[in-house]
Write a protein that holds these residues in place. Sequence first.
Motif, short mmCIF file in Angstrom:
data_model
loop_
_atom_site.label_atom_id
_atom_site.label_comp_id
_atom_site.label_asym_id
_atom_site.label_seq_id
_atom_site.Cartn_x
_atom_site.Cartn_y
_atom_site.Cartn_z
N PHE A 38 7.80 1.38 0.53
CA PHE A 38 6.97 1.82 1.64
C PHE A 38 7.69 2.76 2.60
CE2 PHE A 38 4.22 -1.33 -0.02
CZ PHE A 38 2.99 -0.76 0.19
N LEU A 57 -3.23 3.64 1.19
CA LEU A 57 -1.99 4.44 1.21
C LEU A 57 -1.23 4.26 -0.10
CD1 LEU A 57 -0.02 6.14 2.94
CD2 LEU A 57 0.85 4.01 3.92
N ALA A 58 -1.09 3.02 -0.53
CA ALA A 58 -0.34 2.72 -1.76
C ALA A 58 -1.02 3.32 -2.98
CB ALA A 58 -0.17 1.22 -1.92
N SER A 59 -2.36 3.42 -2.92
CA SER A 59 -3.09 3.92 -4.09
C SER A 59 -2.85 5.40 -4.32
CB SER A 59 -4.59 3.66 -3.92
OG SER A 59 -5.13 4.57 -2.98
N VAL A 91 -3.31 -0.06 4.09
CA VAL A 91 -2.05 -0.02 3.33
C VAL A 91 -2.34 0.15 1.84
CG1 VAL A 91 0.04 -1.29 2.72
CG2 VAL A 91 -0.83 -1.41 5.06
N ILE A 92 -3.39 -0.55 1.38
CA ILE A 92 -3.78 -0.44 -0.02
C ILE A 92 -4.21 1.00 -0.34
CG2 ILE A 92 -5.63 -1.11 -1.63
CD1 ILE A 92 -3.38 -3.18 -1.28
N PHE A 141 -4.32 -4.29 6.09
CA PHE A 141 -4.01 -4.42 4.66
C PHE A 141 -4.79 -3.40 3.83
CE2 PHE A 141 -2.85 -8.17 1.59
CZ PHE A 141 -2.16 -7.28 0.78
N GLN A 142 -6.05 -3.22 4.21
CA GLN A 142 -6.88 -2.29 3.44
C GLN A 142 -6.37 -0.84 3.57
OE1 GLN A 142 -10.99 -3.26 4.01
NE2 GLN A 142 -11.66 -1.78 2.47
N LEU A 154 6.57 6.22 1.93
CA LEU A 154 5.13 6.28 2.23
C LEU A 154 4.86 6.32 3.73
CD1 LEU A 154 3.33 3.97 -0.33
CD2 LEU A 154 3.05 6.42 -0.01
N MET A 155 5.64 5.53 4.47
CA MET A 155 5.46 5.52 5.93
C MET A 155 5.84 6.87 6.51
SD MET A 155 7.10 1.90 7.00
CE MET A 155 6.21 0.37 6.78
N VAL A 189 -0.05 6.82 -4.66
CA VAL A 189 1.20 7.10 -5.35
C VAL A 189 1.37 6.13 -6.52
CG1 VAL A 189 2.58 5.61 -3.82
CG2 VAL A 189 3.66 7.50 -4.97
#
Lengths: 408, 408
Positions: A172, A141-143, A138-139, A135-136, A175-176, A145
């Motif tokens: 995602f 990664l999400a941060s 992923v966070i 999860f961390q 992003l992936m 964009v």
Amino acid sequence: MINAKEQFKIIMKGVSQVINKEDLMEKLEKSITTNTPLVVKLGLDPTAPDIHLGHSVVLRKIKQMQDLGHRAVIIIGDFTGKIGDPTGKSKARKPLTDEQILENARTYEHQVFKILDRDKTELKFNSEWLSKLNFQDVIKLASKVTVARMLERDDFENRYKNNQSIGLHEFFYPLMQAYDSVELEADIEMGGTDQTFNILMGRTLQKDYGKDSQVALFMPLLEGTDGIEKMSKSLKNYIGICEDAVTIFQKTMTVPDNLIIKYFELATDIHPDEVHKIKLELENPKINPRDVKMRLAREITTLYCGKSEAEIAEEHFKTVFQKNLIPDDIDEFILSLDCCVKDDQIDLTKIMTKSGIAKSTSEARRLIIQNAVKIDGKKFSDFLMPNPHISFVIQVGKAKFFKVKIEN
Amino acid sequence: MINAKEQFKIIMKGVSQVINKEDLMEKLEKSITTNTPLVVKLGLDPTAPDIHLGHSVVLRKIKQMQDLGHRAVIIIGDFTGKIGDPTGKSKARKPLTDEQILENARTYEHQVFKILDRDKTELKFNSEWLSKLNFQDVIKLASKVTVARMLERDDFENRYKNNQSIGLHEFFYPLMQAYDSVELEADIEMGGTDQTFNILMGRTLQKDYGKDSQVALFMPLLEGTDGIEKMSKSLKNYIGICEDAVTIFQKTMTVPDNLIIKYFELATDIHPDEVHKIKLELENPKINPRDVKMRLAREITTLYCGKSEAEIAEEHFKTVFQKNLIPDDIDEFILSLDCCVKDDQIDLTKIMTKSGIAKSTSEARRLIIQNAVKIDGKKFSDFLMPNPHISFVIQVGKAKFFKVKIEN
């Protein structure tokens, strides 16, 4: 090793857009100086396993780069397939099951190596690294964009504006795909023009993760044999790379003249200088475009079926179509093997009735007995034909031609 | 066990909104029938560890439910803290480090148990389950919500409309908080009205994961002692629950009369029927609101410092403020211990100059020698005071009063 300028010329053949040329040139020069092949990435969504010439465009470009010494990494998006690429879709896709993904991936693998150099290709599943992210991660990664940037993507923007729902998970997918480039340290990512957003995101994300940004290389979409629509199986305007030599040759001969050069550029590995010569030939009024197209058909058939098969297919085409003055744009009937087989042989009367050539079995028999039926230009007076006889032209009388294809 | 209707009345005291009443009533009845306490959830963001009466509003409500037999689960959002709650913020927050989070959590823990019943409280860190989620779990979680729904949240909507960037990771804050409710199978989630979106998302998400939906219980924001702004440390209108009895008592006495009932409702555990009686008293012109406020101050001080401390504080207040006719809305100076200590005692002249009561040390000395200075209503003619003497009123002449607070 071929010099960077020459490599650049070969790579740029038929390309619709490159972001950007300077980076590509720099990467090629560095590759030569350090004697390190470039990593060329292609992501495949394991959803549409029947590869045709339309799909082959990017694969052929990769093959050309392999011939220049570079290395391909094909990503089977098994992890991504669990979301479904929302690109160009107006609705969220159904996620694939693990079994579907694996089966599609195997089919892909088999077909991809009809084009690519196996020794210079790595095939990877992106679940290898994506499934390890927590999860961390992923966070993090999400941060990288913003929501606004995501909503700039045409399909998302349209859906948002039209109040069609976008699942947060769909964000995602790009992003992936972009993270795959980080993981692989890709130098070049290939894709169709519809992949612009996703591939450019890879470019940005690599930078955010402290890596060199990849070059984005976009190939144009290839029109099908109808010369109008994008090549697609459902539109029946496709040339499949696993079809038999006779079919590939014949289908290529139905491509409209104005697409001959585009096909040479996108569907063959012919050197750009040679393509340029062919273009000049075509502009010469003394040259019959049909002869140039014969060369195109030979080139493409050779790529997928080998030289001798291609020669046989060409000979067959000449016999059937040219010597018998059969037009090459005749209607095609696709029949299933089940419905026309009898005692392990093919029942010609069934073919004639199923395809509508004859109104009844008795009419079909009468026509055959009267010697009014030709198969591939030769008179045929039996009711049964040897099996398999999968693709042929049936002629009734002097002016009626039908192409018949029998599929399992 | 107290019947559901009576429990409902106690729980509803001071509540600003409940979604919804029917569900709450049903849960209370089921709790009694099955003899199972309800799980009351409160999520705390480990960023602001100094708890004051403003924060205590939700904690007191939980305490009241504990007194009714229910169980509290306090979630320290250590995992969430790595993102930073974007609620009501116009910019993305800086993520906290692991060390900061742990330190803040310890401080929280210490303070929270000044209000809650330790035996009926579980303290959990949400990293316990959130850190175990992998990418696929996160995708599943994200798929439960649409981008449009996220952008409906006021602060996101405003930022999006004003072209202020929203990091994609920020969308996960409400999702994480909601997932906590799934994990805990919370029956009731508490929060301020600014938490509406996040808490309702928990309600929806529990349903999506096949659980019973929690009841959302929103408490109003409490105005500070100025009676205008939301209580906040930075606005200096706060009453800290770890302050000494004298300070809590005195500060409570500065609350404007129109907020007396709200403070009784939100900052004490007094039964709603009793609050109603107090309300009627206040409407009686023969009653001095100051006497009602004395009761409020005693109630609040008792909650945090115990009965005997509260009595001493009340006595002190009466001596200093009432007998000496000191107004209770006088200016307060907060001084650091370092700047007024001398030989382990407090140097009164330094306090007088630092706070501006005297223009110079010599003027301060002169005033003290002239017997013009009173401390807490008593004449004081020494230059040094015993240490610690942390909160007192200094009076110069007949009309000049200043409250002084010395902090470490």
